[in-house]
Scaffold this active site. Structure first.
Site, PDB file in Angstrom:
ATOM      1  N   HIS A  63     -65.797  14.361  77.512  1.00 31.12           N
ATOM      2  CA  HIS A  63     -65.345  16.085  77.919  1.00 31.12           C
ATOM      3  C   HIS A  63     -66.854  16.742  78.483  1.00 31.12           C
ATOM      4  O   HIS A  63     -66.641  17.568  79.450  1.00 31.12           O
ATOM      5  CB  HIS A  63     -65.433  17.122  77.298  1.00 31.12           C
ATOM      6  CG  HIS A  63     -63.662  16.750  76.390  1.00 31.12           C
ATOM      7  ND1 HIS A  63     -63.727  17.038  74.952  1.00 31.12           N
ATOM      8  CD2 HIS A  63     -62.868  16.784  76.723  1.00 31.12           C
ATOM      9  CE1 HIS A  63     -62.778  16.929  74.300  1.00 31.12           C
ATOM     10  NE2 HIS A  63     -62.132  16.319  75.783  1.00 31.12           N
ATOM     11  N   ASP A  71     -56.058  20.120  74.189  1.00 30.63           N
ATOM     12  CA  ASP A  71     -57.024  20.107  73.135  1.00 30.63           C
ATOM     13  C   ASP A  71     -57.889  21.344  73.675  1.00 30.63           C
ATOM     14  O   ASP A  71     -58.791  21.544  72.434  1.00 30.63           O
ATOM     15  CB  ASP A  71     -58.027  19.731  72.956  1.00 30.63           C
ATOM     16  CG  ASP A  71     -58.456  17.945  73.651  1.00 30.63           C
ATOM     17  OD1 ASP A  71     -59.285  18.727  74.494  1.00 30.63           O
ATOM     18  OD2 ASP A  71     -57.906  17.643  74.349  1.00 30.63           O
ATOM     19  N   GLU A 106     -51.161  22.790  80.479  1.00 28.50           N
ATOM     20  CA  GLU A 106     -51.050  21.780  79.816  1.00 28.50           C
ATOM     21  C   GLU A 106     -49.714  22.258  79.885  1.00 28.50           C
ATOM     22  O   GLU A 106     -48.681  22.894  79.601  1.00 28.50           O
ATOM     23  CB  GLU A 106     -52.262  22.172  78.621  1.00 28.50           C
ATOM     24  CG  GLU A 106     -51.305  21.903  77.652  1.00 28.50           C
ATOM     25  CD  GLU A 106     -51.485  19.890  77.238  1.00 28.50           C
ATOM     26  OE1 GLU A 106     -52.715  19.205  77.527  1.00 28.50           O
ATOM     27  OE2 GLU A 106     -50.247  20.248  77.828  1.00 28.50           O
ATOM     28  N   GLY A 119     -48.203  20.022  85.965  1.00 29.14           N
ATOM     29  CA  GLY A 119     -49.380  20.576  86.217  1.00 29.14           C
ATOM     30  C   GLY A 119     -48.883  19.483  88.031  1.00 29.14           C
ATOM     31  O   GLY A 119     -49.447  20.966  88.642  1.00 29.14           O
ATOM     32  N   ASP A 157     -57.810  16.399  82.718  1.00 30.59           N
ATOM     33  CA  ASP A 157     -57.794  15.561  81.942  1.00 30.59           C
ATOM     34  C   ASP A 157     -56.380  15.164  81.299  1.00 30.59           C
ATOM     35  O   ASP A 157     -55.991  15.484  80.108  1.00 30.59           O
ATOM     36  CB  ASP A 157     -58.358  16.771  81.371  1.00 30.59           C
ATOM     37  CG  ASP A 157     -58.665  15.915  79.510  1.00 30.59           C
ATOM     38  OD1 ASP A 157     -58.883  14.848  79.364  1.00 30.59           O
ATOM     39  OD2 ASP A 157     -59.599  16.878  79.200  1.00 30.59           O
ATOM     40  N   SER A 208     -53.308  12.369  79.839  1.00 29.97           N
ATOM     41  CA  SER A 208     -53.420  10.580  79.701  1.00 29.97           C
ATOM     42  C   SER A 208     -53.233   9.362  80.077  1.00 29.97           C
ATOM     43  O   SER A 208     -53.120  10.101  81.457  1.00 29.97           O
ATOM     44  CB  SER A 208     -52.286  11.602  78.407  1.00 29.97           C
ATOM     45  OG  SER A 208     -51.088  11.403  78.687  1.00 29.97           O
ATOM     46  N   ASP A 209     -52.756   8.870  79.729  1.00 27.26           N
ATOM     47  CA  ASP A 209     -52.282   7.760  80.861  1.00 27.26           C
ATOM     48  C   ASP A 209     -50.868   7.842  81.624  1.00 27.26           C
ATOM     49  O   ASP A 209     -50.168   8.260  81.513  1.00 27.26           O
ATOM     50  CB  ASP A 209     -52.581   6.017  79.421  1.00 27.26           C
ATOM     51  CG  ASP A 209     -53.993   6.002  78.947  1.00 27.26           C
ATOM     52  OD1 ASP A 209     -54.558   5.869  79.225  1.00 27.26           O
ATOM     53  OD2 ASP A 209     -53.727   5.844  77.304  1.00 27.26           O
TER      54      ASP A 209
END
Ligand code: SPD
Length: 276
Positions: free
Chosen positions: A64, A88, A108, A140, A157, A159-160
Site C-alpha cells: 500500500h 480494503d 470498488e 471502475g 489497486d 486483483s489479478d
C-alpha cells in the site's frame, strides 16, 4: 491442529504458496467473488478473494505504501485522488496521509469487500472514516468514462487479470483514465510480477508508452504473494518519478514501514533480464 491455506492461482504452472492458519474468521460469497478472512499462524489476518491472497497484516504496508507514495511524492499538489479497486482501504489510507488531498475517491465494484474489511481490518480500513473519503460502488471501467480532467492521481489497486479485474488491464481502460486525469496527472496500476508475468507487463508497457510521455515500472517486496514481489506501472503526463521526486514531502508521512527516499529510487532498478 492447524490447517493449510493453499493459493490455487499458479497451481497449474507447478507453483503455489501455502500458509498455516488457525481459523477462518469470515466467509462471504458476494455477487462478484468469494471473500474469506483467515487468522494465520505466521502473518496475522489475511484477506483472500477467490482463493487468491489480497493482503496479510504482516506485509500489506509494503504494497500500500508503494502503490501510493511514489506518485503522491512526484506530484506537487495532488488534491484529487481516485483509487479504483482497493476495497480494503489500504491504498486510500496511504494517499490520505498527504495533507494536500481534498478529495479521496474510491471506486470498488464489490461493496462486500469494504464491509468485511471494516469488520476485520480496522487498521487498514480506517480511511473510510476520513471526511475527505467518498466511496462509489460501481465498475471502475464504467465509472472512469464519466470523469474528465479531474484527478491528479489515479491508483488502480486491482486483483489479478482474471474475473472482474480483467478489464482493468486493457488499453481502453488506460485511455479513459488518461481523459479523467488533469494535464499533469499520474496513474499507478497494480502490474504483477516480473518473475512470473512478463507478458502481462510488456503488454501494459507497450500501450502505455503510446499514451503517456512517461512510463516506468517499479516494484515492491510482498513475501505473501507467490513470487515474493509485485510491480506497478507508473504512467504520467508530466512528472517523472525520479527527476521530480519531492523529498521534502516525506516529512509529512507518518508510520512508514517500507517506503523511504532510498526505496523510492531503488524500486525502479530492474534486473538485467527484465529491461522495459
Ligand atoms: N496476486 C494478488 C494481487 C493482489 C493485488 N491487490 C491487492 C489488494 C490490496 N489492497
Amino acid at each position: 491442529m492447524h490447517n493449510w491455506f493453499i493459493e490455487e492461482l499458479e497451481m497449474d504452472l507447478g507453483r503455489s504458496i501455502q500458509i498455516k492458519y488457525k481459523t477462518i474468521l469470515e466467509s462471504v460469497k458476494s455477487e462478484f467473488q468469494q471473500i474469506d478472512v483467515y487468522d494465520t499462524l505466521p502473518f496475522g489476518k489475511m484477506l483472500v478473494h477467490d482463493e487468491v491472497i489480497m493482503l496479510t497484516e504482516f506485509d500489506e504496508a509494503h504494497y500500500h505504501e508503494m502503490i501510493a507514495h511514489v506518485a503522491m511524492n512526484s506530484h506537487p499538489n495532488p488534491e484529487n485522488v481516485l483509487v479504483i479497486g482497493g476495497g480494503d482501504g489500504g491504498t486510500l489510507r496511504e494517499a490520505l496521509k498527504h495533507p494536500e488531498v481534498k478529495a479521496g475517491h474510491l471506486c470498488e465494484i464489490d461493496d462486500k469487500v469494504v464491509e468485511v474489511c471494516k469488520r476485520h481490518f480496522p487498521n487498514i480500513s480506517g480511511s473510510f472514516d476520513d471526511p475527505r473519503t467518498e466511496c462509489f460502488f460501481e465498475d471502475g471501467a464504467e465509472f472512469i468514462k464519466k470523469r474528465k480532467n479531474f484527478y491528479h492521481i489515479i491508483l488502480v489497486d486491482s486483483s489479478d487479470p482474471i474475473g472482474p479485474a480483467e478489464v482493468l488491464f486493457k488499453e481502453e481502460f488506460y485511455k479513459n483514465m488518461k481523459e479523467a486525469l488533469t494535464d499533469d496527472g499520474i496513474i499507478v496500476t497494480q502490474s504483477e510480477s516480473f518473475m512470473y508475468h512478463r507478458a502481462v507487463i510488456k503488454n501494459i508497457a507497450e500501450f502505455s508508452k503510446k499514451l503517456f510521455p512517461i512510463y516506468r515500472y517499479y516494484y515492491t517486496m510482498v513475501p505473501t504473494y507467490p513470487s515474493g514481489l509485485i510491480g506497478f506501472s507508473y504512467c504520467s503526463k508530466k512528472y517523472d518519478p525520479i527527476k521530480d521526486f519531492r523529498e521534502e514531502k516525506l516529512e509529512q508521512l507518518k508510520n512508514l514501514k517500507y517506503y523511504s527516499k532510498e526505496i523510492h529510487h531503488s524500486a525502479f532498478k530492474l534486473p538485467a533480464f527484465f529491461k522495459i
